[in-house]
Design a protein around this motif. Structure first.
Motif, PDB file in Angstrom:
ATOM      1  N   ASN A  84       0.830  -1.204   0.000  1.00  0.00           N
ATOM      2  CA  ASN A  84       0.000   0.000   0.000  1.00  0.00           C
ATOM      3  C   ASN A  84       0.866   1.257   0.000  1.00  0.00           C
ATOM      4  N   LEU A  85       0.456   2.248  -0.778  1.00  0.00           N
ATOM      5  CA  LEU A  85       1.130   3.539  -0.810  1.00  0.00           C
ATOM      6  C   LEU A  85       1.124   4.164   0.587  1.00  0.00           C
ATOM      7  N   SER A  86       0.005   4.023   1.284  1.00  0.00           N
ATOM      8  CA  SER A  86      -0.144   4.651   2.597  1.00  0.00           C
ATOM      9  C   SER A  86       0.711   4.002   3.680  1.00  0.00           C
ATOM     10  N   ILE A  87       1.270   2.847   3.398  1.00  0.00           N
ATOM     11  CA  ILE A  87       2.179   2.192   4.350  1.00  0.00           C
ATOM     12  C   ILE A  87       3.611   2.246   3.838  1.00  0.00           C
ATOM     13  N   GLY A  88       3.815   1.850   2.595  1.00  0.00           N
ATOM     14  CA  GLY A  88       5.161   1.778   2.042  1.00  0.00           C
ATOM     15  C   GLY A  88       5.891   3.108   2.034  1.00  0.00           C
TER      16      GLY A  88
END
Length: 133
Positions: A84-88
């Protein structure tokens, strides 16, 4: 703020393209296109004043290019695997900030105070919280 916006657009764009093409090809296209803004800047800067070049400057610029090219490859690969963009993005960026700050302190002998240490600890906690959400 403009740097933050451009960085966010870059990460978002990598996430979007990584799901639609081979990570290696996406990285190559990124690298080729990424040469255009600095090329225009060099041509413009050359009209304003002579360009300065040193051996050490070239060496560190090469290291920077290798690092950013490898970094982009890693992002393309991670996002193509479904991260996920929001995690990575926060984990990688905050981790990089912590490592860069550590290098600044240890190698460049940059100063440290309590406010800095508290911020450093909070960043580390932030990495942990985002990564384990």
């Amino acid at each position: 703020i403009s740097g933050m916006i451009i960085l966010a657009i870059a990460d978002f764009s990598i996430k979007q393209s990584a799901a639609r093409m081979s990570p290696s090809l996406g990285t190559l296209i990124y690298a080729v296109v990424a040469t255009l803004p600095p090329l225009i800047w060099v041509v413009w800067a050359r009209t304003q004043e002579p360009l300065v070049i040193t051996r050490d400057g070239v060496l560190w610029a090469i290291v920077t290019g290798i690092a950013f090219g490898t970094f982009s490859s890693i992002l393309f690969l991670l996002f193509s695997k479904g991260v996920n963009l929001s995690i990575g993005t926060p984990v990688i960026r905050m981790g990089g900030i912590v490592i860069a700050a550590t290098l600044g302190i240890w190698i460049l002998r940059e100063g440290v105070n309590w406010q800095y240490i508290i911020g450093f600890v909070l960043a580390a906690i932030g990495i942990l919280l985002v990564a384990t959400r």
